[in-house]
Design an enzyme around this catalytic site. Structure first.
Site, short mmCIF file in Angstrom:
data_model
loop_
_atom_site.label_atom_id
_atom_site.label_comp_id
_atom_site.label_asym_id
_atom_site.label_seq_id
_atom_site.Cartn_x
_atom_site.Cartn_y
_atom_site.Cartn_z
N LEU A 39 27.47 -6.11 -31.52
CA LEU A 39 26.24 -6.60 -32.14
C LEU A 39 25.74 -5.62 -33.19
O LEU A 39 25.09 -5.98 -34.15
CB LEU A 39 25.16 -6.81 -31.08
CG LEU A 39 25.41 -7.96 -30.10
CD1 LEU A 39 24.35 -7.94 -29.02
CD2 LEU A 39 25.38 -9.30 -30.83
N GLY A 40 26.02 -4.37 -32.95
CA GLY A 40 25.57 -3.37 -33.90
C GLY A 40 25.82 -2.00 -33.33
O GLY A 40 26.10 -1.84 -32.15
N GLY A 96 24.49 2.25 -33.85
CA GLY A 96 23.57 3.15 -34.53
C GLY A 96 23.73 4.53 -33.96
O GLY A 96 24.74 4.85 -33.34
N GLY A 97 22.70 5.33 -34.19
CA GLY A 97 22.74 6.70 -33.74
C GLY A 97 22.93 6.81 -32.24
O GLY A 97 23.34 7.84 -31.73
N PHE A 98 22.65 5.75 -31.55
CA PHE A 98 22.61 5.77 -30.11
C PHE A 98 23.88 5.33 -29.42
O PHE A 98 24.04 5.43 -28.22
CB PHE A 98 21.50 4.83 -29.65
CG PHE A 98 20.49 5.54 -28.84
CD1 PHE A 98 20.89 6.30 -27.75
CD2 PHE A 98 19.15 5.47 -29.16
CE1 PHE A 98 19.95 6.97 -27.00
CE2 PHE A 98 18.22 6.13 -28.41
CZ PHE A 98 18.62 6.88 -27.33
N GLY A 99 24.73 4.71 -30.18
CA GLY A 99 25.93 4.14 -29.57
C GLY A 99 26.09 2.72 -30.07
O GLY A 99 25.44 2.31 -31.02
N SER A 100 26.97 1.97 -29.42
CA SER A 100 27.26 0.62 -29.88
C SER A 100 26.71 -0.39 -28.89
O SER A 100 26.67 -0.15 -27.69
CB SER A 100 28.77 0.44 -30.00
OG SER A 100 29.28 1.48 -30.80
N VAL A 101 26.32 -1.53 -29.44
CA VAL A 101 25.80 -2.60 -28.59
C VAL A 101 26.74 -3.79 -28.65
O VAL A 101 27.12 -4.24 -29.73
CB VAL A 101 24.39 -3.04 -29.04
CG1 VAL A 101 23.82 -4.05 -28.08
CG2 VAL A 101 23.48 -1.84 -29.15
N ASP A 153 10.19 5.68 -30.71
CA ASP A 153 11.06 5.11 -31.73
C ASP A 153 10.67 3.68 -32.05
O ASP A 153 11.52 2.79 -32.14
CB ASP A 153 12.53 5.20 -31.30
CG ASP A 153 13.48 5.26 -32.48
OD1 ASP A 153 12.99 5.41 -33.63
OD2 ASP A 153 14.70 5.14 -32.28
#
Ligand code: NAG
Ligand code: NAG
Ligand code: NAG
Ligand code: NAG
Ligand code: NAG
Length: 658
Positions: free
Chosen positions: A345-346, A348-353, A464
């Site tokens: 799905l996307g 980012g800085g946090f990991g993948s979804v 955030d």
């Protein structure tokens, strides 16, 4: 007296040789000690009693003869006595489709047939003597090769031969059963089969009969001929077998044999015959199969073990009370079909979804894979995330559970079908939201933040808040998600952080200055979000021509100073909107994102303003002109040049520095 005795001796000797004397022998297998059998060529006797005329050596002959001469006639000019023989044989070829060349039962004047050739000559004759009456050979051939020079009918025939390989009569191998039906048999079938050869001294009838092993002798013979053998056979002859190999080798074996002259061949005791040895090739095949099976088996075991390891769940002590929130990795793996790229799905800085569907409940989920290099802080992080996830609030994306394995944390959320808010705002999006939807989202997020700051058992600072962390559910309700940076603290205490975390453009100047996140810094970010929603612009936009960065807050202030704040609204809104509401949101946005934290309202107040329960104070009283401080901070950011385009500053969020 001596003379008398001598006479008697002669008499008894001649009696012994008289053709009227019954002579017979039986071999139920050729067991040790083997008497009265001589073998030549590549013939051998196996330890289990199999008479192997040939093995797979090419172009060889093999012979086996009963060592004693058999008296077939009373006198050299006499007639041949009746005789019969029965034997069980088998032809085992490494190649089941091809066997060369064949074998024969043979009555010959010599027990060595030294000049006989291999191949098509079956070890009986050679090129020169084939067909000559001086051979004095009677044979029954079992031929697995078609030789046109000998008028062979096919490559699977039984023939009666006299002095020549051109058979007097021959037939396709087989037998006539009780019902008069012909059943063919394959000589090279590797199966044992029994043969009976009978010669009638009176009628000169020669009958050859065969049948599958352990089947009784068929009444109708397979092939016969009427032929007086008196001119063919000599007075004393040798009986035995011959076989030959050719371009390929083949095993021609005799399992049991009996012979009788002037009487029937004694019946064989079939139960005592040796069992056939599987050919080396067959054994090899069997071995290969076994090895193959073993390899497959161990591969399976390996795969199962690997799968087990892959899906192994490791539960640490501290996770005991989080147990009911823990999900099985295998379920998540199955739900996302192995975390396929297309279900991403996307990231980012946090990991993948990843998007997924829970296998049992068919519930749609979003799985966030967070990798953490260090285990430090993980326990704290997981407990916080899970306890936040336990909160149930209609404007917070529900956390369904988590899963932890090795250096990875998986957070499982309800799938939000309409994605994140940012998609609908910037860059002239295909689908946008009307004002009613926007105000609904704003109210939702405000309500969520109020809950986090004041209503829950602990103060939760989200840290955030931004458009891409606001998810839209099926009814376009705004739901705050991604609590990856969130911090919990006891009501009434000051949260202490030493690191700046959040997203550029949403970071309050006081947060950057002190490194301290507070509820007021959340409010700042919420203010920026309000302006975004109303203006349809990013918090920081780059002006095309000069590459200069324009901060949304400053941009709106400019409109406000000019006294036409409504002109800052999103042109995509069209004409259907509530002027008063848009103006309220813009002004509230400016108020919330004020550089001075004390000026910012609390979320409780924000909700009151939004509901119209309280009047928004006059912005001119709030010293918006004095925002030079904030602008300075912003410029500071751009000088550091750490503009990261809206992604979170989460270099090592789980590394324990929180
Ligand atoms: C065939 O038999 C002969 C004689 O017993 C033996 O010397 C030879 O090694 C055998 N060949 C094979 C391939 O078994
Ligand atoms: C056997 O037959 C041959 C010719 O066919 C003859 O010369 C010989 O005398 C005969 N012998 C006896 C014992 O009858
Ligand atoms: C068989 O043939 C061999 C070679 O020709 C000869 O030496 C031997 O005497 C013969 N044996 C008999 C019984 O005729
Ligand atoms: C060959 O054998 C078959 C089967 O026994 C028989 O019917 C036929 O008459 C025989 N042929 C000759 C020429 O004897
Ligand atoms: C085999 O020979 C013996 C004598 O040597 C005799 O008693 C017996 O009946 C014979 N068997 C057959 C089946 O003719």
């Amino acid at each position: 007296m001596y003379l008398k005795l001598f006479f008697f001796f002669i008499l008894s000797q001649s009696l012994h040789y008289s053709s009227s004397q019954i002579l017979n022998f039986t071999y139920n297998g050729f067991h040790h000690p083997l008497t009265d059998i001589s073998i030549q060529g590549i013939a051998s006797v196996t330890p289990n009693g199999l008479l192997k005329l040939t093995n797979i050596t090419e172009r060889q002959t093999g012979h086996a003869f009963y060592t004693k001469q058999i008296r077939f006639k009373d006198s050299p000019n006499g007639t041949i006595s009746s005789f019969s023989t029965t034997f069980v044989f088998a032809i085992q070829s490494p190649n089941p489709a091809l066997s060369v060349h064949g074998m024969a039962f043979v009555v010959a004047p010599n027990s060595s047939l030294p000049s006989a050739q291999s191949n098509e000559f079956l070890g009986l004759f050679n090129r020169n003597n084939n067909g000559k009456i001086t051979n004095h050979v009677f044979a029954v051939e079992f031929d697995t090769v078609l030789n046109t020079e000998f008028n062979d009918m096919n490559d699977n025939h039984v023939g009666i031969d006299i002095n020549s390989l051109i058979s007097l009569n021959s037939s396709l191998a087989g037998y006539w059963d009780e019902t008069g039906q012909f059943k063919s048999m394959k000589l090279r079938s590797r199966k044992p089969m029994q043969v009976w050869v009978d010669y009638d001294g009176g009628t000169h009838q020669i009958d050859v009969t065969m049948a599958p092993f352990k089947k009784s002798k068929p009444t109708k013979p397979l092939v016969s001929i009427v032929k007086d053998l008196s001119s063919v056979l000599l007075q004393d002859m040798f009986v035995g077998f011959s076989a030959a190999t050719g371009l390929l080798g083949s095993e021609h074996s005799v399992l049991g044999w009996s012979f009788g002259v002037n009487g029937k061949a004694p019946p064989l005791d079939l139960s005592r015959l040796p069992t056939l040895q599987q050919s080396k090739r067959a054994y090899k095949k069997w071995l290969l199969l076994l090895i193959g099976l073993l390899v497959i088996f161990s591969l399976l075991v390996y795969l199962i073990m690997r799968r087990k390891r892959k899906f192994a769940e490791e539960l640490e002590d501290w996770e005991a009370d989080l147990k009911k929130n823990r999900l099985k990795f295998k379920d998540l793996y199955d739900a996302t079909k192995g975390f396929k790229e297309k279900d991403l799905l996307g990231s980012g800085g946090f990991g993948s979804v990843y998007k997924g569907v829970m296998p049992k409940t068919r519930q749609e989920i979003a799985v966030k894979r967070v990798s953490n290099e260090s285990r430090q802080g993980l326990k704290e992080f997981v407990s916080e995330i899970v306890s936040i996830g336990r909160m149930s609030h209609r404007n917070i994306v529900p956390l369904l559970g988590y899963c932890r394995r090795k250096n990875e944390l998986l957070l499982v959320y309800d799938y939000m079908p309409n994605g994140s808010l940012d998609k609908y705002l910037y860059n002239s999006p295909e689908v946008t939201l009307n004002w009613k939807q926007r105000i609904k989202v704003i109210n939702g997020v405000a309500s969520a933040l109020f809950f986090l700051h004041e209503e829950w058992e602990q103060v939760v600072i989200h840290r955030d808040v931004k458009a891409s962390n606001v998810m839209l559910d099926a009814e376009y309700n705004g739901r705050l998600g991604d609590f990856g940076l969130a911090r919990l603290c006891v009501h009434g205490t000051d949260p202490q952080t030493t690191r700046v975390a959040g997203t550029w453009g949403y970071l309050a100047p006081d947060h950057v200055r002190t490194g301290c996140a507070t509820t007021a810094t959340d409010v700042f970010a919420f203010g920026v979000l309000l302006l975004e929603v109303a203006c349809g612009r990013r918090p920081i936009e780059i002006q095309n021509v000069s590459g200069e960065r324009v901060f949304l807050v400053d941009w709106v202030i400019r409109f406000w100073i000019e006294g036409k704040i409504l002109d800052a609204k999103d042109p995509n809104l069209g004409s259907v909107y509530d002027r008063r509401e848009v103006e309220l949101v813009l002004k509230l946005g400016l108020m919330c994102s004020h550089s001075e934290p004390l000026v910012r309202p609390s979320m409780r107040q924000v909700i009151q303003y939004l509901r119209g329960d309280a009047m928004l104070p006059d912005l001119s009283q709030l010293d918006l002109h004095g925002r030079g401080m904030q602008l300075g901070i912003h410029r500071g950011f751009s000088e550091i040049d750490m503009f990261t385009g809206g992604s979170s500053i989460v270099d090592s969020i789980l590394s324990g520095g929180r």
